[in-house]
Design an enzyme around this catalytic site. Structure first.
Site, short mmCIF file in Angstrom:
data_model
loop_
_atom_site.label_atom_id
_atom_site.label_comp_id
_atom_site.label_asym_id
_atom_site.label_seq_id
_atom_site.Cartn_x
_atom_site.Cartn_y
_atom_site.Cartn_z
N LYS A 18 0.76 -1.20 0.12
CA LYS A 18 -0.13 0.05 0.19
C LYS A 18 1.00 1.21 0.09
O LYS A 18 0.33 2.21 -0.25
CB LYS A 18 -0.95 0.24 1.34
CG LYS A 18 -1.73 -1.08 1.28
CD LYS A 18 -2.41 -0.94 2.85
CE LYS A 18 -3.25 -2.24 3.05
NZ LYS A 18 -3.81 -2.00 4.57
N GLY A 19 2.05 1.11 0.38
CA GLY A 19 2.92 2.06 0.78
C GLY A 19 3.09 3.14 -0.58
O GLY A 19 3.36 4.54 -0.12
N ASP B 124 14.46 -0.77 1.39
CA ASP B 124 15.44 -0.91 2.64
C ASP B 124 16.13 -2.16 2.36
O ASP B 124 17.26 -1.70 1.66
CB ASP B 124 14.02 -1.35 3.73
CG ASP B 124 14.65 -1.53 4.93
OD1 ASP B 124 15.81 -0.99 5.36
OD2 ASP B 124 13.93 -2.07 5.93
P1 IMP Z 1 12.62 -4.30 1.44
O1 IMP Z 1 11.90 -5.33 1.02
O2 IMP Z 1 13.48 -4.40 2.81
O3 IMP Z 1 13.14 -3.39 0.93
O4 IMP Z 1 11.44 -3.30 2.20
C1 IMP Z 1 10.62 -2.39 1.43
C2 IMP Z 1 9.39 -2.49 2.14
O5 IMP Z 1 9.28 -2.31 3.48
C3 IMP Z 1 8.65 -0.96 1.72
O6 IMP Z 1 7.95 -1.30 0.54
C4 IMP Z 1 7.90 -0.61 2.72
O7 IMP Z 1 6.63 -1.25 2.81
C5 IMP Z 1 8.82 -1.02 4.16
N1 IMP Z 1 9.54 -0.38 4.63
C6 IMP Z 1 10.89 -0.38 4.64
N2 IMP Z 1 11.19 0.81 5.65
C7 IMP Z 1 10.43 1.41 5.89
C8 IMP Z 1 10.20 2.56 6.77
O8 IMP Z 1 10.91 2.98 7.26
N3 IMP Z 1 8.94 3.19 6.80
C9 IMP Z 1 7.73 2.39 6.31
N4 IMP Z 1 7.90 1.42 5.56
C10 IMP Z 1 9.15 1.00 5.59
#
Ligand code: IMP
Ligand code: MG
Length: 176
Positions: A41-42, A101
């Site tokens: 949703k972000g 992230d």
């Molecule tokens: P990754 O798979 O670790 O790259 O994380 C990506 C997803 O984690 C993003 O699409 C967000 O939904 C969530 N996410 C990562 N860091 C944050 C943050 O600081 N705030 C809110 N959501 C985050």
């Protein structure tokens, strides 16, 4: 007690960056069949703002990639709970996320989308927590690099709260 919010990017700063990214994307995809895929949703707020600033026609679709739990640490297990409905064969796909992230979500989506036979798959993220990366993911467009801090607002949540904020803030533990 409630966490404190510390504003990192106000609405105007975000808007300026979104316009900049939209101009680059419009230039790069001129004359091509482009499908923007919003990662729910972000990325809803970012996608909605970005598409309005593009000067080229695009199709829009949505994918929901959930790393389960209400925790602030992202999980390696990504589940696609809602897939796109568009036939992307022969089209250019641009995955849109609010934040990267570890890179697990985008890495997983890149692999899944490559199997659907598109002409190409790239990604745009508004925020990049580069120091946290566990998987190398190519980013075609990136708004801001941020330090390793948990952020909310502009679509992004903490346990489903704060998505409505028009700015991006870091969440800090309450002061005692
Ligand atoms: P990754 O798979 O670790 O790259 O994380 C990506 C997803 O984690 C993003 O699409 C967000 O939904 C969530 N996410 C990562 N860091 C944050 C943050 O600081 N705030 C809110 N959501 C985050
Ligand atoms: Mg979340």
């Amino acid at each position: 007690m409630k966490e404190r919010e510390e504003i990192l990017f106000d609405a105007q700063t975000i808007e300026n960056k979104v316009r900049e990214l939209a101009a680059q994307i419009s230039r790069d995809y001129e004359g091509k069949d482009l499908v923007l895929v919003c990662i729910l949703k972000g990325a809803i707020t970012f996608t909605a703002d970005l598409m309005r600033r593009l000067s080229i026609p695009v199709e829009i679709d949505f994918v929901r990639a959930a790393s389960y739990g209400a925790s602030t640490v992202s999980s390696r297990t990504i589940t696609i709970t809602k897939d796109i409905e568009t036939d992307i064969r022969g089209k250019q796909v641009l995955l849109v996320d609010g934040i990267i992230d570890s890179g697990n979500t985008l890495d997983c989506l890149f692999k899944r989308f490559a199997e659907k036979g598109p002409a190409g798959v790239k990604a745009v993220v508004l925020l990049d927590k580069k120091s946290r990366r566990l998987v190398e993911v190519p980013l075609a467009y990136r708004g801001f690099e941020i330090p390793d801090t948990f952020v909310v607002g502009y679509g992004m949540d903490c346990a489903e709260k704060y998505r409505h904020l028009p700015y991006i803030a870091a969440l800090k533990p309450p002061r005692r």
